[in-house]
Scaffold this active site. Structure first.
Site, PDB file in Angstrom:
ATOM      1  N   CYS A  39     -19.429 -35.531  24.225  1.00  0.00           N
ATOM      2  CA  CYS A  39     -20.742 -35.558  23.571  1.00  0.00           C
ATOM      3  C   CYS A  39     -21.858 -34.966  24.432  1.00  0.00           C
ATOM      4  CB  CYS A  39     -21.099 -36.980  23.154  1.00  0.00           C
ATOM      5  SG  CYS A  39     -20.798 -38.220  24.407  1.00  0.00           S
ATOM      6  N   HIS A  65     -28.032 -38.758  23.124  1.00  0.00           N
ATOM      7  CA  HIS A  65     -28.069 -38.161  24.458  1.00  0.00           C
ATOM      8  C   HIS A  65     -29.146 -37.064  24.485  1.00  0.00           C
ATOM      9  CE1 HIS A  65     -24.596 -40.341  25.537  1.00  0.00           C
ATOM     10  NE2 HIS A  65     -23.692 -39.391  25.642  1.00  0.00           N
TER      11      HIS A  65
END
Ligand code: 2RA
Length: 353
Positions: A130, A260
């Protein structure tokens, strides 16, 4: 009728988001959706697109008749079972780290290297980590025009990258610290957590995460680098097809639940202006540009969590580095960072089965 899709790890955190994504789609190309999980979760009922499905236990026979099998399970489970699915005739799309750097397994972000989906000698396609994924759509768009040469990134990674236990820990720490005058003396956050029955030794993080930032994600590798930092380097090279790309990453965990962020410093073979970068970002459907510094408009995790696109802002031409842009990206690590990209690969496969 239509192709058969299996979802392995259907009851996990990312599996649940995959089901959400399918439930939110106007249409899906699948004739059958089969939910697979560990024997412990077998028998559970989950409604997918209005139909109540029963989760079945992972077994070789579970893959009979399956065209595409999405895996979101631990590395060792994927390492064992993705080849079994492939041997039974399915294309496995794997979100673990087991196959990402295997030269016979394409590592795919559809808007960057969809063409690689067709060459899959092992019948397995890997979904990137990710952290890498969160900046790939932006970097891919810039690389196509300006040829990426060097990449320096700092990540600001959300707790949920560490799974449900990590999310629970962050909430518990926040509750334990709320209303207290802490964060003013070295060690007071640790001591307060300890007194509340939350010693750091019990945490998935190596330091307090609430009221803090932790320059550590993943496990220790050679020369002080973390696994997460090496993934950013190796996966970026593979996805962009630049084996010699210079990459340096520092991965940091921040007290954010999901999404993120990365501060990206990218050097290209040719000069690139902010206007040119803005135009490319605006033309890329999976990106949303939020970049109006005078109005204090830029992406933040709290404003973008739960969405599909990657958000880009703070685009600047580096003052002291030629041909270099600095920018900030935020992407939901459970959606585009995991479930969505895996599902997009699965749908892309349907057109190429
Ligand atoms: C993390 N990238 O954020 C990892 C999850 N795969 O911890």
């Amino acid at each position: 009728s239509g192709p058969v899709l299996a979802l392995v790890g259907a009851t996990g955190a990312v599996g649940t988001v995959m089901i959400d994504i399918m439930n939110g789609r106007e249409s899906v190309p699948w004739g059958e959706i089969r939910l697979i999980a560990s024997p412990r979760s077998a028998g559970k009922k989950i409604t997918v697109r209005g139909e109540e499905l029963t989760v079945i236990a992972l077994s070789p026979e579970a893959f009979d008749g399956v065209d595409v099998a999405m895996f979101d399970v631990p590395d060792e489970v994927s390492a064992e079972w993705a080849p079994i699915a492939a041997a039974r005739g399915a294309v496995a799309v794997d979100n673990s780290g087991a196959f990402r750097m295997d030269p016979d397994v394409p590592l795919v972000v559809p808007e960057v290297n969809a063409d690689q989906i067709s060459v899959r000698p092992k019948g397995i396609i890997a979904n990137p980590n990710c952290t890498t994924l969160s900046m790939m759509a932006a970097l891919g768009a810039l690389h196509r025009e300006f040829e990426l040469r060097e990449l320096v990134v700092a990540s600001y990674q959300a707790a949920s990258g560490g799974g449900q236990a990590a999310i629970d820990r962050l909430y518990a720490e926040i509750s334990a610290l709320a209303g207290k005058d802490v964060g003013v003396r070295a060690g007071d956050v640790r001591e307060t957590l300890e007194a509340a029955g939350l010693p750091v030794s019990d945490s998935p993080f190596p330091a307090p995460l609430a009221l803090n930032v932790v320059p550590w994600a993943g496990s220790l590798k050679d020369d002080g680098w973390t696994s997460e930092e090496l993934k950013v380097r190796n996966e970026s090279r593979k996805i962009l097809g630049i084996p010699e790309l210079k990459v340096s990453a520092t991965c940091v965990r921040v007290p954010v639940v999901t999404t993120h962020s990365l501060a990206v410093h990218a050097t290209f073979a040719r000069e690139v202006t902010v206007e040119q970068a803005h135009k490319l970002f605006e033309e890329q459907p999976s990106l949303v540009l939020v970049d109006d510094p005078a109005a204090l408009k830029f992406p933040t995790p709290a404003d973008v969590v739960g969405g599909d696109p990657t958000y880009v802002g703070r685009v600047r031409q580096a003052l002291d580095f030629p041909n270099t842009l600095d920018f900030f990206v935020c992407g939901d690590n459970l959606r585009k960072g995991a479930a969505l990209n895996t599902y997009e690969i699965a749908e892309e496969l349907v057109t190429r089965l």
